[in-house]
Each structure stands twice: as structure tokens, then as C-alpha cells.
Design a protein around this motif. Sequence first.
Motif, PDB file in Angstrom:
ATOM      1  N   LEU A   1       0.829  -1.204   0.000  1.00  0.00           N
ATOM      2  CA  LEU A   1       0.000   0.000   0.000  1.00  0.00           C
ATOM      3  C   LEU A   1       0.863   1.254   0.000  1.00  0.00           C
ATOM      4  N   PRO A   2       0.340   2.365  -0.486  1.00  0.00           N
ATOM      5  CA  PRO A   2       1.084   3.633  -0.374  1.00  0.00           C
ATOM      6  C   PRO A   2       1.005   4.181   1.052  1.00  0.00           C
ATOM      7  N   LEU A   3       2.058   4.839   1.474  1.00  0.00           N
ATOM      8  CA  LEU A   3       2.071   5.480   2.796  1.00  0.00           C
ATOM      9  C   LEU A   3       1.656   6.939   2.697  1.00  0.00           C
ATOM     10  N   ASP A   4       1.870   7.535   1.543  1.00  0.00           N
ATOM     11  CA  ASP A   4       1.508   8.930   1.312  1.00  0.00           C
ATOM     12  C   ASP A   4       0.608   9.017   0.090  1.00  0.00           C
ATOM     13  N   PRO A   5      -0.230  10.050   0.032  1.00  0.00           N
ATOM     14  CA  PRO A   5      -1.108  10.218  -1.128  1.00  0.00           C
ATOM     15  C   PRO A   5      -0.314  10.691  -2.343  1.00  0.00           C
ATOM     16  N   PRO A   6      -0.950  10.804  -3.507  1.00  0.00           N
ATOM     17  CA  PRO A   6      -0.234  11.284  -4.698  1.00  0.00           C
ATOM     18  C   PRO A   6       0.382  12.661  -4.497  1.00  0.00           C
ATOM     19  N   LEU A   7       1.316  12.997  -5.367  1.00  0.00           N
ATOM     20  CA  LEU A   7       2.119  14.216  -5.205  1.00  0.00           C
ATOM     21  C   LEU A   7       1.261  15.467  -5.064  1.00  0.00           C
ATOM     22  N   ASP A   8       0.221  15.596  -5.862  1.00  0.00           N
ATOM     23  CA  ASP A   8      -0.633  16.788  -5.845  1.00  0.00           C
ATOM     24  C   ASP A   8      -1.986  16.499  -5.207  1.00  0.00           C
ATOM     25  N   ALA A   9      -2.010  15.633  -4.213  1.00  0.00           N
ATOM     26  CA  ALA A   9      -3.267  15.149  -3.643  1.00  0.00           C
ATOM     27  C   ALA A   9      -4.072  16.253  -2.975  1.00  0.00           C
ATOM     28  N   ASP A  10      -5.400  16.067  -3.031  1.00  0.00           N
ATOM     29  CA  ASP A  10      -6.303  16.881  -2.232  1.00  0.00           C
ATOM     30  C   ASP A  10      -6.802  16.037  -1.058  1.00  0.00           C
ATOM     31  N   ALA A  11      -7.700  16.592  -0.258  1.00  0.00           N
ATOM     32  CA  ALA A  11      -8.170  15.890   0.934  1.00  0.00           C
ATOM     33  C   ALA A  11      -8.866  14.581   0.580  1.00  0.00           C
ATOM     34  N   GLN A  12      -9.622  14.580  -0.516  1.00  0.00           N
ATOM     35  CA  GLN A  12     -10.340  13.370  -0.901  1.00  0.00           C
ATOM     36  C   GLN A  12      -9.380  12.231  -1.215  1.00  0.00           C
ATOM     37  N   GLN A  13      -8.275  12.547  -1.885  1.00  0.00           N
ATOM     38  CA  GLN A  13      -7.297  11.507  -2.211  1.00  0.00           C
ATOM     39  C   GLN A  13      -6.609  10.982  -0.957  1.00  0.00           C
ATOM     40  N   TYR A  14      -6.425  11.843   0.033  1.00  0.00           N
ATOM     41  CA  TYR A  14      -5.866  11.387   1.307  1.00  0.00           C
ATOM     42  C   TYR A  14      -6.839  10.426   1.993  1.00  0.00           C
ATOM     43  N   LEU A  15      -8.122  10.760   2.005  1.00  0.00           N
ATOM     44  CA  LEU A  15      -9.112   9.892   2.632  1.00  0.00           C
ATOM     45  C   LEU A  15      -9.231   8.562   1.890  1.00  0.00           C
ATOM     46  N   VAL A  16      -9.051   8.582   0.583  1.00  0.00           N
ATOM     47  CA  VAL A  16      -9.028   7.342  -0.201  1.00  0.00           C
ATOM     48  C   VAL A  16      -7.849   6.465   0.229  1.00  0.00           C
ATOM     49  N   LEU A  17      -6.707   7.092   0.514  1.00  0.00           N
ATOM     50  CA  LEU A  17      -5.545   6.350   1.012  1.00  0.00           C
ATOM     51  C   LEU A  17      -5.887   5.617   2.306  1.00  0.00           C
ATOM     52  N   ILE A  18      -6.539   6.306   3.236  1.00  0.00           N
ATOM     53  CA  ILE A  18      -6.941   5.661   4.487  1.00  0.00           C
ATOM     54  C   ILE A  18      -7.938   4.539   4.198  1.00  0.00           C
ATOM     55  N   ASP A  19      -8.850   4.774   3.262  1.00  0.00           N
ATOM     56  CA  ASP A  19      -9.790   3.720   2.852  1.00  0.00           C
ATOM     57  C   ASP A  19      -9.047   2.461   2.409  1.00  0.00           C
ATOM     58  N   GLN A  20      -7.983   2.638   1.624  1.00  0.00           N
ATOM     59  CA  GLN A  20      -7.220   1.486   1.133  1.00  0.00           C
ATOM     60  C   GLN A  20      -6.660   0.667   2.291  1.00  0.00           C
ATOM     61  N   TRP A  21      -6.122   1.342   3.282  1.00  0.00           N
ATOM     62  CA  TRP A  21      -5.577   0.637   4.442  1.00  0.00           C
ATOM     63  C   TRP A  21      -6.685  -0.069   5.229  1.00  0.00           C
ATOM     64  N   VAL A  22      -7.821   0.594   5.382  1.00  0.00           N
ATOM     65  CA  VAL A  22      -8.941   0.000   6.114  1.00  0.00           C
ATOM     66  C   VAL A  22      -9.420  -1.267   5.411  1.00  0.00           C
TER      67      VAL A  22
END
Length: 304
Positions: free
Chosen positions: A274-295
Amino acid sequence: MMSKSRIFGWFLMTVAVLLLSAGAALAKTEVVATTSAMGMLARTVGGDAVRVTVLAPPDRDAHYLQARPSMMVALRRADLVVAVGAELEVGWLPPALQGAANPAVLPGRSGYFEAAAQVPLIEVGEAADRAMGDVHPAGNPHVNMDPVRMAEVGRALASRLGKMQPAAADTFQANAEAFARQVQEQLPRWQSKVRGAPGVVLFHKDANYLMELLEVPVLGYIEPLPGIPPTARHLESLVSQLRGHQGVVLYVNHQPAQGPQFVARTLGWPVEALPLDPPLDADAQQYLVLIDQWVEAIARGKGK
């Protein structure tokens, strides 16, 4: 009656004032973020009032970068540095700041901001002994993996930006509160999804904040000590301890796959990178998607 030359002079002066006002209104705070998670937060809170440059690509381990000329160029023109802190960037950020020769963004100045300094940390006070691996006595620096802590960091960042751009202070605070609400709206769903998960094996202590937030047991680590590559003996010992249990093996996509794959294969567990950080130009939604992936990955440990 004014002469034509005087009228023209007043016209030029008015145009100049308008242009200066427009330039002031359009001026952006130049933010340099050390990681893409910090960049996301600066972009989310600062909105159109900031321009964000990220130093560490999300597919690299931010522990082990090297200071580069491009970093120094970005830091030289920065108004604000947003770092993770707790010594995560200790190997490369201090020399990059020194090379940039921009005193306004040095630690201790208003142009330097550390996320880890804004919230309580876990694993504080571990002995600063290299025999114990790559430890962080100030505490675990990976606060980006706790969205609730990230919301608190966002509020602190809004306050700092507000001092730099007082006219936009209310907007920064509103943006930070909007992000905090998004996190709180998602938290019950995340907690429900992982409820009953037997636990995870991680490669490194980089997702410990998320496991603590969601009350998911960490059953072991692929590394024998933080930052120390796994040995065959350690992996065999880990497998022996966990045989007969359920769980999932999770590692970050820039970490070596051999150890996690061996443990998962031997135990018959699911495994996921899994990624530990969101994409380079991420917005808040992409960060929350990252947490979704881990969940979602944690929930796989429950089996069918």
C-alpha cells in the motif's frame, strides 16, 4: 479646471494603485512541504492562497532521501516549510535548509512548521541507541497515518497561515474545520469496517497510528528492529509465533516485498502493498481514499 497632463497623471496613479492592489490580492504564500501528505494538508487548508512544492516523492522512503540542489532552490524561495518532524527528515532536511540560505524558514522561526510538534506522539522516549535500530526518541513521526491527528495539525497550520495572511485567516480556519468534519464523518465507517479484525503484521512502525486509532492489534513486524532488514531467522521466528492465527501482512510499496510475501505465504494470510503517502498533488479526498485502502486491507485479515 484640471489640465490634460494632470488628468493623465491622476489616471496613471490610479492604474498603478489598482495594479499594486491586484498583485497583493493575488500574492500566494510559497509553501514547501517535505512529503505529499504535508503538501495535501497545506493545499487543503491554504486553498488558493498558497502555492505548494513537495520535496519527497510519495514512492520514496522519506527517512532516507538526500539533500539535492532542487530542494535548496525550492527552500530558498519558500515563505513556509511544512515538515513532518520528530526527526523523520533529519538526514536531509537540515543540510537542504542550510544550503538554501533562507533564515526565515529555519527551525524556531515562524516560517518553519512541524506537524509532529502539534499533536501528542506515540512511542515517545525510546532510547537513542542505534543498536535498537532506526529509533525516534521524540516519538513515532508517522502522524500522517492518523487522520484525526492530521485534522488537529490542519487547525494549527491554519493558525500559522493566518498570521502570514491575516486577511485570509478566517478562510484558513474554515478550510481546516471542513477537513476535520470530513474525517469525523468517515471515522465510524472505518471503525465498523475493521471491527473484529484479528490484527496485522507490518513491515515497519509506519502505520502504528492508524492501528491505534482503529484499535487493531499489531502482531509483529517484518523488520527485527526499525530500519534493520529482516533476516531469515527473524522471519522464521515470526512465522512460528503466528502459526495458527489469522491476520494480514501489510507493507508499503517502496519496501522490499520478499519478507512480507514469505510470511504471508507460509501462514496462508492475505498480503498487500500500500502507499504510505497520497499522490504528489493530492487533495483531501485523495488522502481519505488512502486511508480507505488501508482500512480495506486490514479488514481482509478477517477472512471470509
